[in-house]
Design a protein around this motif. Sequence first.
Motif, PDB file in Angstrom:
ATOM      1  N   CYS A   1      41.219  40.248  47.971  1.00 46.85           N
ATOM      2  CA  CYS A   1      39.979  40.807  47.916  1.00 46.85           C
ATOM      3  C   CYS A   1      40.136  42.023  46.685  1.00 46.85           C
ATOM      4  O   CYS A   1      39.043  41.868  45.631  1.00 46.85           O
ATOM      5  N   LEU A   2      41.367  42.735  46.309  1.00 46.47           N
ATOM      6  CA  LEU A   2      41.585  43.298  44.976  1.00 46.47           C
ATOM      7  C   LEU A   2      41.356  42.369  43.804  1.00 46.47           C
ATOM      8  O   LEU A   2      40.570  42.706  42.742  1.00 46.47           O
ATOM      9  N   LEU A   3      42.041  41.080  43.789  1.00 47.52           N
ATOM     10  CA  LEU A   3      41.882  40.135  42.695  1.00 47.52           C
ATOM     11  C   LEU A   3      40.440  39.815  42.510  1.00 47.52           C
ATOM     12  O   LEU A   3      39.905  39.676  41.659  1.00 47.52           O
ATOM     13  N   ALA A   4      39.601  39.422  43.924  1.00 46.70           N
ATOM     14  CA  ALA A   4      38.378  39.060  43.614  1.00 46.70           C
ATOM     15  C   ALA A   4      37.488  40.219  43.064  1.00 46.70           C
ATOM     16  O   ALA A   4      36.712  39.750  42.241  1.00 46.70           O
ATOM     17  N   PHE A   5      37.604  41.250  43.279  1.00 44.94           N
ATOM     18  CA  PHE A   5      36.814  42.433  42.930  1.00 44.94           C
ATOM     19  C   PHE A   5      37.167  42.501  41.297  1.00 44.94           C
ATOM     20  O   PHE A   5      35.968  42.624  40.901  1.00 44.94           O
ATOM     21  N   LEU A   6      38.241  42.564  40.806  1.00 42.13           N
ATOM     22  CA  LEU A   6      38.539  42.433  39.352  1.00 42.13           C
ATOM     23  C   LEU A   6      37.972  41.263  38.563  1.00 42.13           C
ATOM     24  O   LEU A   6      37.535  41.593  37.479  1.00 42.13           O
ATOM     25  N   ILE A   7      38.059  40.260  39.238  1.00 43.80           N
ATOM     26  CA  ILE A   7      37.590  39.022  38.378  1.00 43.80           C
ATOM     27  C   ILE A   7      36.142  39.077  38.588  1.00 43.80           C
ATOM     28  O   ILE A   7      35.474  38.530  37.518  1.00 43.80           O
ATOM     29  N   PHE A   8      35.534  39.567  39.780  1.00 51.97           N
ATOM     30  CA  PHE A   8      33.928  39.734  39.698  1.00 51.97           C
ATOM     31  C   PHE A   8      33.539  40.606  38.631  1.00 51.97           C
ATOM     32  O   PHE A   8      32.550  40.456  37.942  1.00 51.97           O
ATOM     33  N   LEU A   9      34.437  41.819  38.295  1.00 52.33           N
ATOM     34  CA  LEU A   9      33.798  42.671  37.354  1.00 52.33           C
ATOM     35  C   LEU A   9      34.093  41.839  36.022  1.00 52.33           C
ATOM     36  O   LEU A   9      33.200  42.101  34.996  1.00 52.33           O
ATOM     37  N   LEU A  10      35.040  40.938  35.953  1.00 58.89           N
ATOM     38  CA  LEU A  10      35.140  40.323  34.639  1.00 58.89           C
ATOM     39  C   LEU A  10      34.087  39.436  34.445  1.00 58.89           C
ATOM     40  O   LEU A  10      33.700  39.119  33.397  1.00 58.89           O
TER      41      LEU A  10
END
Length: 550
Positions: free
Chosen positions: A255-264
Amino acid sequence: MKRFFLLSIVWLSLVPALQAIEPPSNFNYEHLRSLPILDDGRYKPLDSYAGKMMDLITGRWKFHGHEPSAMLAFILADPAWTQIEMIRIDYHPLKQEIGLDLSRHYYSYEELQANAPLSGWMSRVQQKSMSGLAFTKIESAVAKIMNQMNDLLELESGSALTIVPPPGENDDDGWLAINESWGYPEETETKIKAAYESMLEAVRTENAEDFETHSATLKHLLTNLNPKLSIPFENIDMEVFYNQFRPFMKAWICCLLAFLIFLLSFHITRPVVYWTAFAFMLAGFTLSAYGLLLRALIAGWVPVTNMYESMVFVGWGILGFALVFEGLYRRRWFAAVGSALGVGMLILADFLPFDSNIEPLVPVLRSNYWLILHVLTITLSYSAFALAMGLAHINLALYFFGRQWKDLLNDMSLFVYWILQVGTVFLAAGTILGGVWAAESWGRFWGWDPKETWALICFLGYMAILHARRSGWLRDFGTAVCSIFGFWLVLMTWYGVNFVLGTGLHSYGFGSGGEPFVIAYLIGETLFVIAVFIKYNSMNQIASEESGAG
């Protein structure tokens, strides 16, 4: 308490001063961790029992990276454990009172045993306990230390290691400690105790090969000792897998990776970036669901019976609602906010002092039908309200930084309103089903128990928000603010009744811990809303002046 002082005297007379060492890290603990034990009325692997004891003593399931079974084997085998700083003490007033270094969190058994002011406090707590008087906060902290030290002594002696099945046809009398006489043929008992002592000697000599051999022999002898008992070996192996796999940790990493990539993805609008983030979020949701399923299969009931499970389930629900709305509207905001909140919930569940152990249910919770319908519905409403609260923060941030995103503001306000409606429907259904459950369990539909009362207050609060929004009394800004403050009602119903009030028929859910985090959250939210309101008000005044000048 008397037993504690007797064990302390015995230990001081027998244990020499040794250099503290760490548990061997190259051992194969597979056989030891999967050894069955009957603890607190439930069959479980020794791995879970050791983890529970380490959590009580050190405040962590894994202490300094050592798995619980390694710590248990070390404590059983080597008296040098007394010099390891592993007893966690956090209560500063007590540490000041007894002269402990305030910058440290962990202290050794030897250090605490030699602390004269602590010994005096222990004597007073023992006398007060015998008189039945209530403890002060500092006395409760002393009592906790006494329990931690007593647990360590009982582990070392083997008296807490109830891994021997009784010789009869049932285990109603409980299982037997490894250091007891069990009632089996002498030859059988000699073999078991020889395997046990050989295993501990392998720990002392750091012989990994001998340890694996003797732990395998001990497991074989104990699991075949009494075939008349129906020990659920499949569940025990599943629980060991659950402990080692750690699905919720893997879920929050995804989920943390998902959040960071969504920001990107807001800056790099290529589809591959968006779908990569979506895949990580879906993986986090799936891993959370898998972890909840494993807990349900191990325990035999739906995993929402304590605060730890409830927080994990709320996190899973947030991810679920966010994925549904994201799948329908593809706006990124649902997924970004949902993944961030999912990470927060799963991390808080791990790091706050909530009991994560799978324990037997109290009788009132054993009606699985109503437990599933009522508790799951209520908990899903918390997930929806949390997602609405998260999206409301985005709204207020847009108000704070300007009105150039007018279309986005309108859309986000509408989404917040829709999610509030979803949460209110779930909360209404859960509250009604709770009344039905209460009628079955306690013989009355409603009794103004604190939990019931606050559930009703929470429902009425959100109904008032929806009504005010529908009637035009609240506009987009007011709805966002009320969504944030409305979640405080959820916190009071969900956390406050169980951890602050601590009264009522829902006593199975009571606990303590986490108050500083909740207070910090409330203060932070208040300051955030005040800052946004000041900016929003000043912008309205400027717009009004410009309109008047025009």
